[in-house]
Design a protein around this motif. Sequence first.
Motif, mmCIF file in Angstrom:
data_model
loop_
_atom_site.group_PDB
_atom_site.id
_atom_site.type_symbol
_atom_site.label_atom_id
_atom_site.label_comp_id
_atom_site.label_asym_id
_atom_site.label_seq_id
_atom_site.Cartn_x
_atom_site.Cartn_y
_atom_site.Cartn_z
ATOM 1 N N TYR A 139 13.827 21.508 14.806
ATOM 2 C CA TYR A 139 14.131 20.102 15.025
ATOM 3 C C TYR A 139 14.970 19.541 13.887
ATOM 4 C CZ TYR A 139 10.256 20.570 18.279
ATOM 5 O OH TYR A 139 9.438 20.985 19.294
ATOM 6 N N THR A 140 15.723 18.508 14.183
ATOM 7 C CA THR A 140 16.438 17.763 13.159
ATOM 8 C C THR A 140 15.832 16.365 13.088
ATOM 9 O OG1 THR A 140 18.107 17.031 14.743
ATOM 10 C CG2 THR A 140 18.594 19.013 13.492
ATOM 11 N N GLU A 141 15.685 15.868 11.874
ATOM 12 C CA GLU A 141 15.117 14.538 11.677
ATOM 13 C C GLU A 141 16.191 13.617 11.112
ATOM 14 O OE1 GLU A 141 11.653 14.861 9.252
ATOM 15 O OE2 GLU A 141 10.501 15.829 10.819
ATOM 16 N N VAL A 142 16.375 12.478 11.763
ATOM 17 C CA VAL A 142 17.338 11.477 11.320
ATOM 18 C C VAL A 142 16.555 10.263 10.828
ATOM 19 C CG1 VAL A 142 19.255 10.007 12.020
ATOM 20 C CG2 VAL A 142 19.010 12.291 13.021
ATOM 21 N N GLU A 143 16.778 9.888 9.572
ATOM 22 C CA GLU A 143 16.073 8.739 9.001
ATOM 23 C C GLU A 143 16.662 7.453 9.560
ATOM 24 O OE1 GLU A 143 15.835 6.806 4.655
ATOM 25 O OE2 GLU A 143 15.296 8.943 4.753
ATOM 26 N N LEU A 144 15.801 6.601 10.127
ATOM 27 C CA LEU A 144 16.256 5.354 10.742
ATOM 28 C C LEU A 144 16.008 4.123 9.875
ATOM 29 C CD1 LEU A 144 14.978 6.045 14.346
ATOM 30 C CD2 LEU A 144 17.294 6.311 13.487
ATOM 31 N N ALA A 145 14.838 4.038 9.250
ATOM 32 C CA ALA A 145 14.503 2.844 8.461
ATOM 33 C C ALA A 145 13.378 3.161 7.480
ATOM 34 C CB ALA A 145 14.080 1.713 9.381
ATOM 35 N N LYS A 146 13.237 2.271 6.493
ATOM 36 C CA LYS A 146 12.136 2.342 5.533
ATOM 37 C C LYS A 146 11.469 0.978 5.491
ATOM 38 C CE LYS A 146 14.281 5.706 2.480
ATOM 39 N NZ LYS A 146 14.767 5.972 1.121
ATOM 40 N N TYR A 147 10.127 0.977 5.469
ATOM 41 C CA TYR A 147 9.365 -0.275 5.438
ATOM 42 C C TYR A 147 8.199 -0.143 4.466
ATOM 43 C CZ TYR A 147 11.638 -1.180 9.938
ATOM 44 O OH TYR A 147 12.559 -1.352 10.940
ATOM 45 N N TRP A 148 7.833 -1.262 3.859
ATOM 46 C CA TRP A 148 6.596 -1.336 3.109
ATOM 47 C C TRP A 148 5.479 -1.652 4.098
ATOM 48 C CZ3 TRP A 148 6.022 0.020 -1.825
ATOM 49 C CH2 TRP A 148 7.168 0.106 -2.622
ATOM 50 N N PHE A 149 4.288 -1.119 3.861
ATOM 51 C CA PHE A 149 3.179 -1.332 4.783
ATOM 52 C C PHE A 149 1.905 -1.651 4.037
ATOM 53 C CE2 PHE A 149 2.863 3.177 3.787
ATOM 54 C CZ PHE A 149 1.503 3.376 3.654
ATOM 55 N N ALA A 188 0.108 -1.751 9.034
ATOM 56 C CA ALA A 188 0.818 -2.935 9.517
ATOM 57 C C ALA A 188 2.069 -3.137 8.666
ATOM 58 C CB ALA A 188 -0.066 -4.167 9.432
ATOM 59 N N ILE A 189 3.166 -3.546 9.327
ATOM 60 C CA ILE A 189 4.407 -3.877 8.631
ATOM 61 C C ILE A 189 4.781 -5.313 8.970
ATOM 62 C CG2 ILE A 189 5.290 -1.536 8.420
ATOM 63 C CD1 ILE A 189 6.941 -1.954 10.880
ATOM 64 N N ARG A 190 5.467 -5.953 8.067
ATOM 65 C CA ARG A 190 5.802 -7.367 8.223
ATOM 66 C C ARG A 190 6.856 -7.570 9.306
ATOM 67 N NH1 ARG A 190 7.031 -9.545 2.895
ATOM 68 N NH2 ARG A 190 4.819 -9.971 2.841
ATOM 69 N N GLY A 191 6.643 -8.588 10.145
ATOM 70 C CA GLY A 191 7.617 -8.975 11.154
ATOM 71 C C GLY A 191 7.490 -8.188 12.446
ATOM 72 N N LYS A 192 8.322 -8.567 13.397
ATOM 73 C CA LYS A 192 8.354 -7.881 14.689
ATOM 74 C C LYS A 192 9.439 -6.816 14.628
ATOM 75 C CE LYS A 192 8.329 -8.677 19.610
ATOM 76 N NZ LYS A 192 8.318 -9.679 20.671
ATOM 77 N N ARG A 193 9.027 -5.560 14.651
ATOM 78 C CA ARG A 193 9.953 -4.442 14.520
ATOM 79 C C ARG A 193 10.025 -3.661 15.821
ATOM 80 N NH1 ARG A 193 12.341 -6.237 10.109
ATOM 81 N NH2 ARG A 193 10.859 -6.522 8.439
ATOM 82 N N ALA A 194 11.200 -3.202 16.142
ATOM 83 C CA ALA A 194 11.394 -2.375 17.336
ATOM 84 C C ALA A 194 11.174 -0.921 16.942
ATOM 85 C CB ALA A 194 12.793 -2.575 17.899
ATOM 86 N N ILE A 195 9.976 -0.428 17.180
ATOM 87 C CA ILE A 195 9.630 0.949 16.857
ATOM 88 C C ILE A 195 9.251 1.653 18.150
ATOM 89 C CG2 ILE A 195 7.975 2.420 15.645
ATOM 90 C CD1 ILE A 195 7.947 0.373 13.432
ATOM 91 N N ASP A 215 0.815 -1.214 0.000
ATOM 92 C CA ASP A 215 0.000 0.000 0.000
ATOM 93 C C ASP A 215 0.850 1.265 0.000
ATOM 94 O OD1 ASP A 215 -2.407 -1.306 -0.118
ATOM 95 O OD2 ASP A 215 -2.673 -1.366 2.052
ATOM 96 N N GLY A 216 2.098 1.148 0.371
ATOM 97 C CA GLY A 216 2.971 2.311 0.365
ATOM 98 C C GLY A 216 4.261 2.046 1.112
ATOM 99 N N ARG A 217 5.106 3.047 1.125
ATOM 100 C CA ARG A 217 6.396 2.945 1.793
ATOM 101 C C ARG A 217 6.451 4.021 2.861
ATOM 102 N NH1 ARG A 217 10.952 0.019 0.952
ATOM 103 N NH2 ARG A 217 12.939 1.064 1.149
ATOM 104 N N MET A 218 6.866 3.632 4.064
ATOM 105 C CA MET A 218 6.949 4.595 5.159
ATOM 106 C C MET A 218 8.408 4.775 5.562
ATOM 107 S SD MET A 218 5.591 2.447 8.397
ATOM 108 C CE MET A 218 6.824 2.145 9.630
#
Length: 115
Positions: free
Chosen positions: A37-47, A72-79, A14-17
């Motif tokens: 504020y400063t934003e630091v990109e940590l990860a990208k996931y399909w949802f 919802a994203i696939r797998g167990k993610r530490a967010i 459905d998209g990429r976050m």
Amino acid sequence: MLKKKELIREVYNDGRMIVCEVTPKKDPFGTVIRGEYTEVELAKYWFRELGTTASDIYWSHADDTEITRKIAIRGKRAIDNKWVIKIKKGTYEVYRIYYNPKKQETELSLKEVER
């Protein structure tokens, strides 16, 4: 004749976050600058999109917040719930994180933020 049962998998297209960590900017003396504020990109996931249920809306209104999206994203993610999720042009804060072991996916309830 009976057809053999097939395993049906969820499709996360459905998209990429983008998951970002937001930290306040500081001046050379270490003092926090308000509103910057400063934003630091940590990860990208399909949802994939999920529908918000009446109980989700009920519990969020009890906390004086309004859920605008559930994904919802696939797998167990530490967010972490302090991180920010960017989807297309929208920015969202994480309201609730739940790991669904039956479908092996992490569900995120999001509330929209204006920056």
